[in-house]
Design an enzyme around this catalytic site. Sequence first.
Site, short mmCIF file in Angstrom:
data_model
loop_
_atom_site.label_atom_id
_atom_site.label_comp_id
_atom_site.label_asym_id
_atom_site.label_seq_id
_atom_site.Cartn_x
_atom_site.Cartn_y
_atom_site.Cartn_z
N SER A 227 0.76 -1.17 -0.03
CA SER A 227 0.08 -0.01 0.16
C SER A 227 0.78 1.22 -0.02
O SER A 227 1.98 1.02 0.42
CB SER A 227 -0.84 0.12 1.27
OG SER A 227 0.04 0.43 2.29
N ASP A 228 0.40 2.32 -0.57
CA ASP A 228 1.03 3.46 -0.36
C ASP A 228 1.06 3.81 1.18
O ASP A 228 0.06 3.08 1.69
CB ASP A 228 0.42 4.66 -1.16
CG ASP A 228 1.37 6.20 -1.15
OD1 ASP A 228 2.08 6.08 -0.21
OD2 ASP A 228 1.07 6.95 -1.83
N TRP A 229 1.93 4.57 1.81
CA TRP A 229 1.97 4.87 3.24
C TRP A 229 0.57 5.43 4.02
O TRP A 229 0.34 6.63 3.60
CB TRP A 229 3.16 5.78 3.90
CG TRP A 229 4.26 4.93 3.83
CD1 TRP A 229 5.29 5.07 4.88
CD2 TRP A 229 4.89 3.76 3.02
NE1 TRP A 229 6.15 3.95 4.80
CE2 TRP A 229 6.30 3.40 3.45
CE3 TRP A 229 4.70 3.02 1.82
CZ2 TRP A 229 6.98 2.24 3.14
CZ3 TRP A 229 5.30 2.28 1.33
CH2 TRP A 229 6.42 1.61 1.73
N GLY A 230 0.05 4.60 4.47
CA GLY A 230 -1.35 5.04 5.24
C GLY A 230 -2.44 4.74 4.26
O GLY A 230 -3.52 5.46 4.51
N ALA A 231 -2.49 4.00 3.01
CA ALA A 231 -3.48 4.10 2.20
C ALA A 231 -4.95 3.34 2.57
O ALA A 231 -5.74 3.18 2.10
CB ALA A 231 -2.97 3.72 0.74
#
Length: 753
Positions: A227-231
């Site tokens: 995932s993108d960071w915090g997605a």
Amino acid sequence: MPDRVLARLTLAERASLTSGQSLWLTQAIDRAGVPSITLSDGPHGVRRQPAGGDHLGVEHSLPATCFPPAVALGSSWDADLVRRVGEALGREARAMDVQVLLGPGVNIKRSPLCGRNFEYFSEDPHLSGVLGAALVSGVQSQGVGACVKHFAANNQETDRLRISAEIDERTLHEIYLPAFHHVVTTARPWLVMSAYNRLNGVYASEHPWLLTELLREQWGFRGVVVSDWGAVDDRVAALRAGLDLEMPSSGGGTDASLVAAVESGRLDPEVLDVAAGRVLDLVERATRHAAEPAPTGWDAGGHHRLAREAAAQCAVLLKNDGVLPLRPADRVAIVGEFARTPRYQGAGSSHIVPTRLDDLLTEMRALAGREPAFAPGYRPAETGRCPELEEEAVRVAGGAEVTVVCLGLPAADESEGYDRTHLELPANQLALLERVAATGTRVVVVLSNGGVVRLAGWDHLAAAVLEGWLLGQAGGGALADLLYGVANPCGRLAETIPLRLEDTPSYLTFPGELGAVRYGEGVFVGYRHHDAVGGQVGYPFGHGLSYTRFGYADLELDQQGTEEDLVVRVSARITNLGERTGREVVQVYVGAPSTQVRRPERELRAFGKVELAPGESAVVRFTLTARDFSFYHPLRRRWTLEPGTAVVHVGASSRDLRLSGEVTLTAEPPRVVLTPESPLADWAAVPGGLEVLRREMRPPAETGQPHSRFLSDSGLRMAGSVPLRRLARFPGAYLDPDKLERLAAEVNALLSR
Ligand code: BGC
């Protein structure tokens, strides 16, 4: 190892493997001998944070070479060069004990306003895909994994963690997916990063079609989706959809939700095992490579030289009345703070600490062998004019034959996290330019900006404009090389410079409203739009000047095979007609027919960069395949080639097409299958179809009419869009509704004859 290891892990341990241990580490399980691996940004330098850290580029990271960001590399149009940069990135990552580099970003520049455009290559999917694949191959050749991002349709920063990109299927396949497809299928990145945004209502990180059907089943991706960071919003939904690794650590909270879902029977444990197994594969692969002997350091000087060589190939000479290259004897002044304090990279997660930093002022001094007159002219962080600084600049320029004026966007104007709202250079810089030009000196403008700026309105004041983008830590040296002709400009625009923001295709819909952004321009992004409407642009896609000239001749098109086996070999002879060695970017555009959908006038399908000595010529060759002539048919849900005449252009920009030839495409015309729901016009268009209708739609003899009035010329025009089943209900149609299925079969049989 993964299967054996997996079998020994508890459910909680398996779940923990599918999220991070910290900001940059994957989860270690010491008991089972599973180490952590380190992931770091990317993409134009290694952002290795010694401990802790942040993902917004604020805190410290170890010094690393800052290569030209993607906006610049995109303008190089040079896959070999980008691959070499990738190799150097891989070497530095190895030396810093980084196993995965989080890049490249291959999102399309839908709007010039996207705050993160400096991290992306182009408005064109082919160019983005080829250069993205080159970077991945380079990085991975060093035994370090690359992670292509942000999958998919992350084309703006506004509301980026929630916005839904509303995109029709054809546009997705033709514009927003091909770069990812090319990277995944040709360079085989170890990871793909899912985007923050939603795609047609569903979070990219929870999108089963995107992450599983398309990426794995159709494209054959075998690596890890991170995932993108915090997605990640709903961890269970994400895992089910095909997201293997949530980053960064969620402190165990979402791992627990996976365990609970398995225990309550809501989540098939097999799904968790598959994801955990993929993460174990990645860890095993990374540690195996990391254990291979490699140099412990890297040659910082060598990498700086590569950064300078690369930067010189990225800057784009937009205009030049002959003032450039400068001669050593020219009396030159330099104006603009950016000459002394360069802007060379953008803000956010890609921001790195460079090993060195060249500035134009020092480098020009070194090349000229004397001290050039200099005045800063403005303060980059301020928008207001400064009369004293302007006076000083006017004085300095007044005494010079040529003044190099360094202008650009202040750092705060563009960043990850927010979008721009206009395309203008700061008013204080433009005022300075006017005053300098009014002294009568010849003006050479050097630009530093990550996103496109508007030149219309001031470029007439300049004898030459060199678009330097953000060129990385050695950009100052590269610009000096270009200004003095030590290097010959060979960058080309990877995005259109519009005359006005209002001319850009997404002007009315960017960045969306009420949580959604509708990609209403469809496939008509960038030059595809400007060419379709025949609009004037500031500088067209593909444009860039050189200190020499190139001739194009001898176009040959050799066509073999038909339909899916079609291959068209294109060749042309390029000759250096000038007196300096130079590089030309030869661009191949295809305009292909369709009776079904509106297609762009022409689209970039191939390109190559060739270096030629004065008088030298070379034959450049390209191979086009059926896909290069096809469009994505949204109803058939596949790439479709239509018969007809396609045009192949070879040229120096999207608006400077030097050679053109035709290719006759033979293909089965898309099959029309009539049903009672098909409109009258479709029935009438089938050869023989009208005759069948005339036979059937007969009024009683006493009316004296040979057939229904709906079948006269005017009747067909007016009622052509009425589905036959509904037409049959009208008085005057004289059509038996019970016969419609049989008539459809009869007319379809005519079609297949
Ligand atoms: C960015 C990614 C980056 C990640 C880790 C996110 O904010 O969108 O591109 O790789 O942070 O720093």
